[in-house]
Design an enzyme around this catalytic site. Sequence first.
Site, short mmCIF file in Angstrom:
data_model
loop_
_atom_site.label_atom_id
_atom_site.label_comp_id
_atom_site.label_asym_id
_atom_site.label_seq_id
_atom_site.Cartn_x
_atom_site.Cartn_y
_atom_site.Cartn_z
NE ARG A 1 -0.84 -0.04 -5.48
CZ ARG A 1 0.23 0.33 -6.21
NH1 ARG A 1 1.36 0.73 -5.61
NH2 ARG A 1 0.17 0.31 -7.52
CG LEU B 1 -0.88 -11.30 5.72
CD1 LEU B 1 -0.10 -11.05 6.99
CD2 LEU B 1 -1.50 -12.69 5.74
CD GLU C 1 -7.96 -9.07 10.40
OE1 GLU C 1 -6.85 -9.13 9.85
OE2 GLU C 1 -8.44 -10.00 11.08
NE ARG D 1 -5.65 -12.50 -1.96
CZ ARG D 1 -6.08 -12.19 -3.18
NH1 ARG D 1 -6.23 -13.13 -4.09
NH2 ARG D 1 -6.36 -10.95 -3.51
CD GLU E 1 -9.11 -11.77 5.22
OE1 GLU E 1 -10.01 -11.45 4.42
OE2 GLU E 1 -8.59 -10.97 6.02
CG LEU F 1 -1.45 -11.81 0.50
CD1 LEU F 1 -2.24 -11.68 -0.79
CD2 LEU F 1 -2.17 -12.73 1.48
CB ALA G 1 -2.89 -4.15 -0.01
C1 1HE Z 1 1.05 -6.80 -2.11
C2 1HE Z 1 -0.21 -6.86 -1.48
C3 1HE Z 1 -0.34 -7.75 -0.38
C4 1HE Z 1 -0.34 -5.44 -3.08
N1 1HE Z 1 0.74 -8.49 -0.01
N2 1HE Z 1 2.09 -7.54 -1.70
N3 1HE Z 1 -4.83 -8.85 0.73
C5 1HE Z 1 -5.26 -9.05 -0.52
O1 1HE Z 1 -5.62 -10.12 -0.92
C6 1HE Z 1 -5.22 -7.84 -1.41
C7 1HE Z 1 -4.17 -8.03 -2.49
N4 1HE Z 1 -3.92 -6.80 -3.23
C8 1HE Z 1 -4.76 -6.32 -4.18
O2 1HE Z 1 -5.85 -6.82 -4.39
C9 1HE Z 1 -4.30 -5.12 -4.94
O3 1HE Z 1 -2.86 -5.05 -4.83
C10 1HE Z 1 -4.90 -3.79 -4.46
C11 1HE Z 1 -6.37 -3.74 -4.86
C12 1HE Z 1 -4.76 -3.58 -2.97
C13 1HE Z 1 -4.16 -2.61 -5.15
O4 1HE Z 1 -4.18 -2.82 -6.55
P1 1HE Z 1 -3.18 -1.94 -7.44
O5 1HE Z 1 -3.47 -2.28 -8.88
O6 1HE Z 1 -3.24 -0.50 -7.04
O7 1HE Z 1 -1.67 -2.42 -7.05
P2 1HE Z 1 -0.93 -3.78 -7.47
O8 1HE Z 1 -0.24 -3.57 -8.76
O9 1HE Z 1 -1.81 -4.95 -7.35
O10 1HE Z 1 0.17 -3.91 -6.29
C14 1HE Z 1 1.31 -3.07 -6.23
C15 1HE Z 1 2.41 -3.86 -5.54
O11 1HE Z 1 2.00 -4.15 -4.22
C16 1HE Z 1 2.66 -5.22 -6.20
O12 1HE Z 1 4.02 -5.54 -5.99
P3 1HE Z 1 5.11 -5.38 -7.19
O13 1HE Z 1 6.40 -5.82 -6.57
O14 1HE Z 1 4.61 -6.25 -8.31
O15 1HE Z 1 5.09 -3.92 -7.54
C17 1HE Z 1 1.81 -6.16 -5.38
O16 1HE Z 1 2.28 -7.50 -5.41
C18 1HE Z 1 2.00 -5.56 -4.00
N5 1HE Z 1 0.93 -5.91 -3.09
N6 1HE Z 1 -1.05 -6.02 -2.11
C19 1HE Z 1 1.91 -8.36 -0.68
N7 1HE Z 1 -1.48 -7.86 0.30
C20 1HE Z 1 -3.76 -11.21 9.82
S1 1HE Z 1 -4.67 -12.02 8.66
C21 1HE Z 1 -5.09 -10.87 7.44
C22 1HE Z 1 -5.39 -11.59 6.18
C23 1HE Z 1 -5.44 -10.68 4.99
O17 1HE Z 1 -5.18 -9.49 5.05
S2 1HE Z 1 -5.89 -11.43 3.53
C24 1HE Z 1 -5.98 -10.14 2.39
C25 1HE Z 1 -4.66 -9.88 1.71
#
Ligand code: 1HE
Length: 269
Positions: free
Chosen positions: A37, A75, A123, A146, A143, A77, A73
């Site tokens: 994503r 950072l 961001e 998390r 954030e 994580l 999506a």
């Molecule tokens: C990820 C990430 C990620 C997806 N880091 N791997 N960001 C978040 O807290 C958002 C976290 N993500 C989500 O809420 C959802 O993934 C989404 C709403 C963005 C998309 O949902 P969906 O159903 O389309 O996809 P999914 O099945 O959740 O994710 C597909 C894959 O992407 C899956 O990996 P897989 O190996 O199981 O296929 C997920 O783990 C992976 N994935 N998002 C790592 N963020 C400089 S400071 C900034 C601080 C922040 O940005 S905090 C917010 C972080």
Amino acid sequence: MTRSFKPAAGMLAQLDLLQVSHAGAVTHVRLYRPAKRNALNDPMIRQLHSCFVNLPPATRAVVLSGEGEHFCAGLDLSELVERDAGEGVLHSRMWHAAFDQIQFGAVPVVAVLHGAVVGGGLELASSCHIRVTEESTYYGLPEGQRGIFLGGGGSVRITRLMGVARVTDLMMTGRVYDAEEGRQAGLSQYVVPDGDGLAKGIELAERIATNAPMSNYAVMHALPRIADQSMTEGLLTESLMAAVAESNPEAKQRLRAFLDKRAGKVVKR
Ligand code: 1HE
């Protein structure tokens, strides 16, 4: 899309997490990690930085979009788990350098948003100059949930767009804004139907590319600095920037064209 975009050559073609293409004065940069994503890992941040330092020379405006179901999506994580405090500071500063290169680089950047625009994805979007959102867009700052904080410049840039109170609400309560709520809050300037975002972004970028480069530079570099300054400093900066822009030969030609009735008028839509 009005023109056919060609893949960029040279080092831009080597970037595996971005797809870079260009047509005339417009370069299109697409985040290309759809399986995750478009989550932003270290290589992707470095590639964004390199890309915006090394844009094709003819570029006068950039469109930034995301491949797949979501713009970004945030950072990655999975990278956070092993980092200590010192590494955390350097990591955040690396994001700042990349996003500064977007906001304070050579040319304006139009972000085209769809799906999730969350955390670091917001961001990134907030470092662009214009944001076009498809109706599917939604914004969140997870954030708080998390256990972390903003680190990619969001506490500075997103608060300037929508205000501290709204950012506090998104971060503390997990509130999510849809595309229209985001537009009303100041996060985007345009909302378009799903599937129309890229064409709108390219249309705007082509329009922006026809401005005098010094005018675009003044908007990108002087406006946000003036907003950060006191009134007296801001007024002086404005005068200096205005004098530089007006003294440019291109400005003189454009003003002469209007006076000779060779340039378009401002018309009501
Ligand atoms: C990820 C990430 C990620 C997806 N880091 N791997 N960001 C978040 O807290 C958002 C976290 N993500 C989500 O809420 C959802 O993934 C989404 C709403 C963005 C998309 O949902 P969906 O159903 O389309 O996809 P999914 O099945 O959740 O994710 C597909 C894959 O992407 C899956 O990996 P897989 O190996 O199981 O296929 C997920 O783990 C992976 N994935 N998002 C790592 N963020 C400089 S400071 C900034 C601080 C922040 O940005 S905090 C917010 C972080």
